[in-house]
Motif scaffolding. Structure first.
Motif, mmCIF file in Angstrom:
data_model
loop_
_atom_site.group_PDB
_atom_site.id
_atom_site.type_symbol
_atom_site.label_atom_id
_atom_site.label_comp_id
_atom_site.label_asym_id
_atom_site.label_seq_id
_atom_site.Cartn_x
_atom_site.Cartn_y
_atom_site.Cartn_z
ATOM 1 N N VAL A 487 37.829 33.479 40.498
ATOM 2 C CA VAL A 487 39.173 34.032 40.439
ATOM 3 C C VAL A 487 39.133 35.508 40.793
ATOM 4 O O VAL A 487 38.192 36.215 40.442
ATOM 5 C CB VAL A 487 39.764 33.837 39.020
ATOM 6 C CG1 VAL A 487 41.025 34.660 38.826
ATOM 7 C CG2 VAL A 487 40.071 32.367 38.780
ATOM 8 N N VAL A 488 40.168 35.971 41.524
ATOM 9 C CA VAL A 488 40.320 37.406 41.776
ATOM 10 C C VAL A 488 41.743 37.814 41.407
ATOM 11 O O VAL A 488 42.670 37.005 41.479
ATOM 12 C CB VAL A 488 40.022 37.770 43.249
ATOM 13 C CG1 VAL A 488 38.567 37.532 43.586
ATOM 14 C CG2 VAL A 488 40.924 37.006 44.210
ATOM 15 N N TRP A 489 41.894 39.068 41.014
ATOM 16 C CA TRP A 489 43.188 39.606 40.611
ATOM 17 C C TRP A 489 43.611 40.686 41.608
ATOM 18 O O TRP A 489 42.877 41.660 41.828
ATOM 19 C CB TRP A 489 43.116 40.248 39.232
ATOM 20 C CG TRP A 489 43.011 39.292 38.078
ATOM 21 C CD1 TRP A 489 44.017 38.869 37.275
ATOM 22 C CD2 TRP A 489 41.809 38.679 37.571
ATOM 23 N NE1 TRP A 489 43.538 38.019 36.298
ATOM 24 C CE2 TRP A 489 42.186 37.886 36.460
ATOM 25 C CE3 TRP A 489 40.474 38.716 37.944
ATOM 26 C CZ2 TRP A 489 41.269 37.154 35.725
ATOM 27 C CZ3 TRP A 489 39.561 37.981 37.223
ATOM 28 C CH2 TRP A 489 39.959 37.206 36.134
ATOM 29 N N ALA A 490 44.776 40.532 42.205
ATOM 30 C CA ALA A 490 45.288 41.606 43.053
ATOM 31 C C ALA A 490 45.707 42.784 42.174
ATOM 32 O O ALA A 490 45.305 43.921 42.405
ATOM 33 C CB ALA A 490 46.458 41.124 43.894
ATOM 34 N N HIS A 491 46.526 42.512 41.153
ATOM 35 C CA HIS A 491 46.809 43.508 40.121
ATOM 36 C C HIS A 491 45.791 43.309 38.996
ATOM 37 O O HIS A 491 45.534 42.164 38.597
ATOM 38 C CB HIS A 491 48.222 43.327 39.557
ATOM 39 C CG HIS A 491 49.261 44.128 40.264
ATOM 40 N ND1 HIS A 491 49.633 45.381 39.846
ATOM 41 C CD2 HIS A 491 49.998 43.866 41.358
ATOM 42 C CE1 HIS A 491 50.570 45.856 40.658
ATOM 43 N NE2 HIS A 491 50.808 44.955 41.586
ATOM 44 N N PRO A 492 45.211 44.381 38.472
ATOM 45 C CA PRO A 492 44.166 44.217 37.444
ATOM 46 C C PRO A 492 44.762 43.919 36.068
ATOM 47 O O PRO A 492 44.575 44.670 35.111
ATOM 48 C CB PRO A 492 43.454 45.575 37.477
ATOM 49 C CG PRO A 492 44.511 46.545 37.886
ATOM 50 C CD PRO A 492 45.403 45.798 38.842
ATOM 51 N N THR A 493 45.482 42.831 35.962
ATOM 52 C CA THR A 493 46.117 42.493 34.686
ATOM 53 C C THR A 493 45.099 42.041 33.644
ATOM 54 O O THR A 493 45.461 41.848 32.486
ATOM 55 C CB THR A 493 47.156 41.373 34.902
ATOM 56 O OG1 THR A 493 46.562 40.305 35.627
ATOM 57 C CG2 THR A 493 48.350 41.895 35.687
ATOM 58 N N PHE A 494 43.842 41.883 34.080
ATOM 59 C CA PHE A 494 42.786 41.548 33.130
ATOM 60 C C PHE A 494 42.382 42.778 32.311
ATOM 61 O O PHE A 494 41.722 42.656 31.285
ATOM 62 C CB PHE A 494 41.558 40.990 33.857
ATOM 63 C CG PHE A 494 41.022 41.895 34.931
ATOM 64 C CD1 PHE A 494 40.069 42.862 34.643
ATOM 65 C CD2 PHE A 494 41.477 41.787 36.237
ATOM 66 C CE1 PHE A 494 39.587 43.695 35.631
ATOM 67 C CE2 PHE A 494 41.000 42.623 37.230
ATOM 68 C CZ PHE A 494 40.053 43.584 36.931
ATOM 69 N N HIS A 530 54.844 45.322 44.288
ATOM 70 C CA HIS A 530 54.933 46.717 43.836
ATOM 71 C C HIS A 530 53.954 47.624 44.562
ATOM 72 O O HIS A 530 53.477 48.611 44.002
ATOM 73 C CB HIS A 530 54.716 46.840 42.325
ATOM 74 C CG HIS A 530 55.613 45.966 41.517
ATOM 75 N ND1 HIS A 530 56.977 45.918 41.726
ATOM 76 C CD2 HIS A 530 55.349 45.077 40.525
ATOM 77 C CE1 HIS A 530 57.499 45.047 40.871
ATOM 78 N NE2 HIS A 530 56.551 44.522 40.153
ATOM 79 N N GLY A 531 53.665 47.302 45.841
ATOM 80 C CA GLY A 531 52.840 48.199 46.633
ATOM 81 C C GLY A 531 51.430 48.367 46.105
ATOM 82 O O GLY A 531 50.905 49.481 46.039
ATOM 83 N N LYS A 532 50.794 47.284 45.743
ATOM 84 C CA LYS A 532 49.390 47.316 45.315
ATOM 85 C C LYS A 532 48.520 46.939 46.496
ATOM 86 O O LYS A 532 48.690 45.890 47.111
ATOM 87 C CB LYS A 532 49.167 46.345 44.160
ATOM 88 C CG LYS A 532 47.726 46.244 43.687
ATOM 89 C CD LYS A 532 47.221 47.542 43.094
ATOM 90 C CE LYS A 532 47.854 47.843 41.764
ATOM 91 N NZ LYS A 532 47.315 49.091 41.148
#
Length: 713
Positions: A487-494, A530-532
């Motif tokens: 798994v990868v996260w575009a936004h680091p919500t982890f 949101h421009g990430k």
């Protein structure tokens, strides 16, 4: 509040029962499902429809009487004419000539109502009813008693008989001319039809001449109308109308536009084409400066680097195919050819159609789309491979020679999506949120699960990696060699408190809407809401954020609008950088990435953000920006192209760069200046300390939007 079914029942009992006998004696039949009476006279359907306004029941407090308001709509419909138009011109048609509306009112006996006919609306239902009533406005129509309307029905029937005639309908036309012109032909009024088509032909010619001097956009629309009129008049009446007006693409004066991408990288204008009189559906450019243009969604034009048209082709499809409006041209470097769906235009300026291996006669007219799911070129054996699924239940994997000859095809059950050529695998939609993996022989090998909504596929050029992304916070990576998933996260919500601290004013998920692998397959680049902007090294999928330079932040002008009295105020949000949980993060609100381009074999990365460009080197350092350029297209290394004010501008890479090179011809930068601010938040920071650190931060001072205020986020 009265129930909808009860209102319909009362209306039927009073209105329909009152007029049914009179209309039935005149040959009308009541169609319960459509709440209308119909009588067919020759090709004409005579229709009397019943309806009620939003507030159909009205109570008179003085007389203590209840009244029902209703309307009878009188019209002519011609289903056989609609079918004739579809068969002759392949256009949808629904002919309805509205003759009259009788707005009526009648008493309702209290005994016709019961307690069960009413209900107490919820707060939400009351709100919806109030909104609908407000939008509908007060009922100011003059209404006639039902008894008077009944007396008028014989006259209504007589008027319908008179109107059931093609010439009468034409002479009393109320809407667009074309359907009435066609109706003259359908009803055999040929001489009148020829006269009116000819008069309209001369009228539209005169309008075009005037518009060419004053309004070029209107001139284009009228020339397009004239082109359609030519075809229609020839097909239906065998009339030959000349078209003296050309809608060709023309070369116009070079304005010497210069675009500086970075310190030593620039592009200089070499060609400018006028598109004012055409609708450019799609285009692509190669490294020789050649263009393939799709005009009006059906005409292909091959243009050389000097702007001269080399070849022109008109695209046509079998009758079983629907019209496709999502046609995209791209350049295939391996094949050295332009590709448009199943059409190849090669370097010898030859158009090759890779014909679908289906029995066209098995499909009804306008029943399927012609769009391929995927097309790849195999450089080893010089063949094309395509995936085509007519009905999403079965998919055909087809192999063609470089000349377009059919070599082989196999049918596989399911909806095929993507071809992984290096690994000789096929990706299909699976059950639920999953993908099925097949080999090139149609054998199913594996099923891969993905997060809800992650149905977009990014494949690495070497075929080793696949990313499933789009909607969910987490994206899934599958390794074809190791047969592993991660798994990868575009936004680091982890990261702890990331979402709460930095995005607590927006109720939104953080899906990765775009993902592309670098040409060498060593990096995955993604753009999230949101421009990430983010990238991963594909050996271990280490995550890093792409952070715009301080100078590039000039392009960011995201804002919400609030009102102070009658004055609108734009509240700009300033992006900033924060160090959180040991990572440097870019906190943004807009300018999402819509396209990722690679030039010089990945030596330069260009992201399209709104109508601006951000330029990154191979170390993912932001080295430049272009503001307001619009949607830019790039060849492998030499050319870029963009459309500006109905002009296609072609620019070529140059090393002759000086201080005055950068051009601001596209758009002036507006809004407040932005600059990076660093806010260090440590794990041991207390809530109070964190609040003090960001208390005066631009994000905290920016005004919340409408939905943020509405939901108090």
């Amino acid at each position: 509040m009265i129930r909808a079914n009860s209102l319909k029942k009362i209306s039927d009992e009073i209105i329909i029962n009152s007029i049914n006998e009179i209309l039935a004696n005149s040959g009308f039949k009541y169609l319960k499902g459509k709440r209308s009476f119909k009588r067919q006279v020759s090709n004409f359907d005579q229709i009397i429809s019943i309806s009620e306004p939003h507030n159909a029941l009205e109570f008179n407090e003085k007389t203590e009487e209840i009244f029902l308001k209703f309307s009878l709509s009188i019209s002519i419909e011609i289903p056989k004419f609609d079918k004739w138009v579809k068969d002759k011109l392949n256009e949808r048609s629904f002919f309805r000539h509205n003759l009259k509306v009788l707005d009526g009112i009648t008493n309702v006996d209290f005994e016709q109502l019961s307690k069960e006919d009413f209900f107490t609306p919820t707060e939400s239902q009351q709100f919806k009813h109030a909104v609908t009533s407000s939008l509908a406005g007060p009922d100011t129509k003059e209404r006639t008693n039902l008894e008077e309307i009944i007396k008028e029905l014989p006259s209504v029937v007589s008027n319908l008989d008179e109107a059931s005639d093609g010439l009468w309908l034409f002479e009393n036309r109320t809407e667009a001319f074309r359907k009435y012109f066609r109706l003259l032909i359908f009803t055999k009024q040929i001489d009148q039809a020829k006269e009116h088509y000819t008069n309209f032909y001369h009228d539209i010619q005169n309008k075009i001449s005037d518009f060419l001097e004053t309004d070029i956009e209107n001139a284009k629309k009228h020339i397009q109308a004239l082109e359609k009129l030519q075809v229609e008049a020839k097909l239906l009446l065998d009339l030959d109308f000349e078209n003296p007006f050309s809608r060709e693409i023309s070369i116009i004066e070079n304005q010497d536009v210069k675009v500086k991408l970075a310190e030593n990288i620039g592009f200089k204008e070499t060609l400018r084409l006028d598109l004012k009189l055409v609708d450019l559906t799609s285009y692509a450019i190669n490294d020789s400066g050649e263009l393939l243009l799709l005009v009006d969604n059906k005409i292909l034009k091959k243009v050389n680097s000097e702007g001269h048209i080399i070849e022109t082709w008109e695209i046509s499809y079998q009758s079983c195919f629907k019209e496709s409006y999502d046609k995209k041209i791209h350049w295939n470097t391996d094949a050295q050819a332009f590709i448009l769906n199943n059409i190849v235009v090669n370097s010898n300026n030859r158009l090759i159609e890779l014909k679908h291996d289906i029995k066209f006669e098995n499909f009804k007219k306008d029943s399927i789309y012609p769009d391929l799911k995927d097309l790849v070129f195999d450089s080893k054996d010089k063949t094309y491979k395509t995936l085509y699924s007519p009905d999403r239940k079965e998919t055909i994997l087809t192999t063609y020679s470089i000349k377009g000859d059919l070599i082989s095809s196999i049918k596989i059950k399911g909806n095929g999506l993507k071809i992984n050529l290096p690994k000789e695998k096929l990706i299909f939609s699976g059950e639920g949120n999953s993908m099925d993996i097949f080999d090139f022989k149609g054998n199913k090998e594996q099923n891969i699960k993905y997060g809800n909504g992650n149905d977009r596929i990014a494949l690495s050029p070497d075929g080793s990696k696949m990313v499933l992304h789009f909607y969910s916070t987490k994206s899934q990576v599958f390794d074809f060699d190791k047969k592993t998933e991660q798994v990868v996260w575009a936004h680091p919500t982890f990261l702890k408190d990331y979402k709460e601290k930095f995005y607590n004013d927006i109720n939104h998920n953080f899906g990765m809407t775009i993902a592309e692998f670098s040409p060498n397959s060593q990096f995955l680049i993604g753009g999230a809401d949101h421009g990430k902007y983010v990238f991963w090294e594909t050996d271990k999928f280490k995550r890093s954020e792409m952070i715009p330079s301080e100078d590039s932040l000039k392009i960011f002008n995201w804002y919400t609008t609030s009102f102070k009295g009658d004055k609108a105020v734009n509240n700009y949000f300033k992006p900033y950088v924060v160090e959180h949980e040991g990572q440097k993060l870019f906190i943004n609100r807009g300018y999402d990435t819509s396209k990722i381009s690679f030039i010089d074999n990945g030596g330069l990365i260009i992201t399209q953000n709104s109508d601006c460009l951000l330029i990154w080197n191979k170390e993912f350092k932001n080295i430049g920006y272009v503001y307001g350029i619009g949607n830019a297209n790039f060849s492998e290394s030499q050319y870029m192209a963009t459309i500006y004010k109905s002009e296609l501008i072609i620019l070529k890479k140059t090393t002759e760069i000086n201080d005055g090179f950068e051009s601001f011809v596209f758009k002036e930068i507006k809004g407040e200046d932005s600059h990076i601010q660093y806010v260090n938040i440590e794990k041991e920071d207390s809530t109070k300390e964190i609040e003090e650190k960001i208390e005066n931060h631009p994000m905290e001072n920016s005004k919340k939007g409408f939905f943020g205020r509405l939901f108090k986020k």
